[in-house]
Design an enzyme around this catalytic site. Structure first.
Site, short mmCIF file in Angstrom:
data_model
loop_
_atom_site.label_atom_id
_atom_site.label_comp_id
_atom_site.label_asym_id
_atom_site.label_seq_id
_atom_site.Cartn_x
_atom_site.Cartn_y
_atom_site.Cartn_z
N THR A 49 1.01 -1.32 0.13
CA THR A 49 0.21 0.13 0.03
C THR A 49 0.96 1.34 0.03
O THR A 49 2.08 1.04 0.13
CB THR A 49 -0.84 -0.14 1.26
N CYS A 50 0.28 2.32 0.20
CA CYS A 50 1.04 3.75 -0.01
C CYS A 50 1.95 3.80 1.48
O CYS A 50 3.00 4.36 1.26
CB CYS A 50 0.20 4.58 -0.16
N ASN A 51 1.53 2.93 2.33
CA ASN A 51 2.33 3.21 3.60
C ASN A 51 3.06 2.14 3.88
O ASN A 51 3.68 2.17 4.99
CB ASN A 51 1.29 3.51 4.67
N ARG A 52 2.79 0.97 3.28
CA ARG A 52 3.74 -0.39 3.63
C ARG A 52 3.93 -1.17 2.68
O ARG A 52 2.97 -1.20 1.48
CB ARG A 52 3.03 -0.87 4.63
N HIS A 95 1.80 -9.38 14.32
CA HIS A 95 1.97 -8.29 13.57
C HIS A 95 0.87 -8.56 12.28
O HIS A 95 0.32 -7.35 12.14
CB HIS A 95 3.41 -8.61 12.81
N SER A 105 -1.65 0.92 11.62
CA SER A 105 -1.94 1.83 10.39
C SER A 105 -1.42 3.22 10.77
O SER A 105 -1.48 3.68 12.30
CB SER A 105 -3.36 1.81 9.98
N GLU A 110 -7.82 2.51 10.68
CA GLU A 110 -8.37 2.59 9.44
C GLU A 110 -9.21 1.14 8.90
O GLU A 110 -8.54 0.14 9.11
CB GLU A 110 -7.54 3.27 8.50
N ALA A 185 -14.27 22.03 -5.25
CA ALA A 185 -12.82 21.71 -5.53
C ALA A 185 -12.69 20.41 -5.46
O ALA A 185 -13.11 19.66 -4.55
CB ALA A 185 -11.95 22.45 -4.73
#
Length: 427
Positions: A49-52, A95, A105, A110, A185
């Site tokens: 993912t973007c974080n791991r 883990h 997270s 999340e 926006a």
């Protein structure tokens, strides 16, 4: 063979390094297929993912997993060494459960990560790079995540602006499926608002943005979930009356939603209530709008105070969730040990049965040749006893020679208990 979890995340590596070792689904599928056909490491699941980026594998050692991660991304192992964490067996199970539950997270609790882990598992299933043992670990991790979600409050409070706006809409309106939402926006913040509201099941989302291209990009991301309409920015005031929920975050130096326009919109709506959320700094919406009957106006500070309080509640709930995860991980590891012991016991029994049949065949053959039955029986009993006790005797000798006396003392005590039970007269 052990179960390993190895990887990097937002806590251990920079975004630049995470980008270097990230996988998209297409490339990962190809790599897994290649791994299955040509390499020894073929029992694995990769979560990216973007974080791991993490590899979960059953392998001989963690170095095999680390080497694969480095080679697959054409970087040297030493680049990863100071950033990679690795867990084995019980710690790896814990883990994985923490990751699936959202406890590891960047945004505590999340919900998206569980779906991402499930997608990673499905990729490995499609590539046939997962054994029943590894699949069982993942299914148990999903069970743990569900328990955490349903039995603790770790995911029940809004802790992002986008999610907070969606939850606010639920509080103001009882039927989200009837709502029309206008996002003014289409930047990162409002994109998250739109995605959360689309998942919530609103009827329509109107995107009003200066750049048509950015509006169309957001539209493509949510069009499968909700009806989407794109407006030019100069059409904002004329269509304001159509929106039940307005979320604005333009980054403009001047207000873009004016008091007179909201008042006119309310009149066209026959004063049906509106929720207006101003996520911009400086503000997009004239603060005087709050004085209009039927308008609920919230700003960044209002939402941030709610988020701070909710994050504190999540952290408190996370303590309970961590205890639950550790207990469930222990249960899984215990079950695995029992299963392993069961297969070992079965193999030992089959070995004993084979020895019995072999010795019995020799005894029967001796009887057929006319040997003394008493001698045959004594010889049969002696040989069978020697063969059955031989493996245990070897283990006891090896235990006695071990550097740690604990193992030998434990065996001695257990055998003493067995002998005592056998000597105890039956009633």
């Amino acid at each position: 063979m052990s179960f390993f979890a190895l990887g990097v995340n937002h806590q251990t590596a920079s975004v630049e390094l995470r980008e270097q070792i990230a996988f998209n689904a297409e490339r990962l599928s190809a790599l897994l297929a290649e791994q299955r056909d040509h390499h020894h490491l073929n029992d694995m699941v990769v979560v990216s993912t973007c974080n791991r980026t993490e590899v979960y594998a059953i392998a001989d050692n963690a170095d095999m997993v680390l080497d694969w991660l480095a080679q697959s991304n054409d970087i040297e192992v030493k680049q990863l060494l100071h950033h990679v964490y690795r867990y084995e067996n019980a710690q790896a199970v814990t883990h994985l459960m923490r990751v699936a539950s959202g406890l590891d997270s960047l945004m505590l609790g999340e919900p998206q990560i569980l779906g991402q882990v499930k997608s990673a598992l499905n990729l490995s299933k499609e590539a046939h790079t997962i054994s029943p043992s590894l699949n069982r670990i993942f299914e148990y991790a999903f069970y743990a995540a569900k328990r955490v979600r349903t039995e603790t409050a770790v995911g029940s409070h809004a802790v992002s602006m986008g999610y907070a706006v969606a939850q606010l809409a639920l509080q103001v309106f009882s039927h989200p499926e009837q709502l029309t939402v206008m996002v003014v926006a289409a930047g990162e913040m409002n994109s998250l608002v739109a995605k959360h509201l689309a998942e919530m099941g609103v009827a329509k989302i109107i995107i009003c943005n200066r750049s048509r291209e950015r509006a169309e990009n957001l539209s493509q991301e949510i069009a499968q979930q909700v009806d989407v309409e794109i407006l030019e920015f100069n059409q904002l005031a004329d269509h304001l009356h159509r929106a039940d929920v307005v979320s604005s975050c333009t980054g403009s130096l001047h207000q873009v939603i004016h008091y007179k326009d909201v008042r006119a919109a309310l009149k066209k709506r026959r004063y049906k209530q509106m929720l207006m959320v101003d996520l911009a700094v400086p503000r997009d919406i004239d603060p005087k709008v709050e004085s209009l009957d039927g308008v609920y106006l919230y700003g960044v500070d209002d939402l941030q105070s709610v988020i701070d309080e909710n994050l504190a509640q999540r952290r408190q709930a996370a303590v309970e969730a961590e205890v639950m995860v550790n207990q469930l991980a222990t249960q899984l590891v215990t079950q695995q040990k029992i299963q392993q012991a069961g297969s070992t016991i079965q193999a030992y029994r089959e070995h004993g049965e084979a020895q019995r049949r072999s010795e019995l065949a020799l005894a029967l053959e001796a009887l057929k040749t006319g040997q003394n039955p008493e001698d045959v029986l004594k010889n049969f009993a002696h040989r069978l006893t020697q063969k059955m006790l031989h493996p245990t005797s070897i283990l006891l000798r090896e235990a006695a020679q071990n550097e740690s006396p604990d193992y030998f003392e434990w065996i001695q005590n257990e055998l003493a208990d067995v002998f005592a039970k056998e000597r105890k007269p039956k009633k």
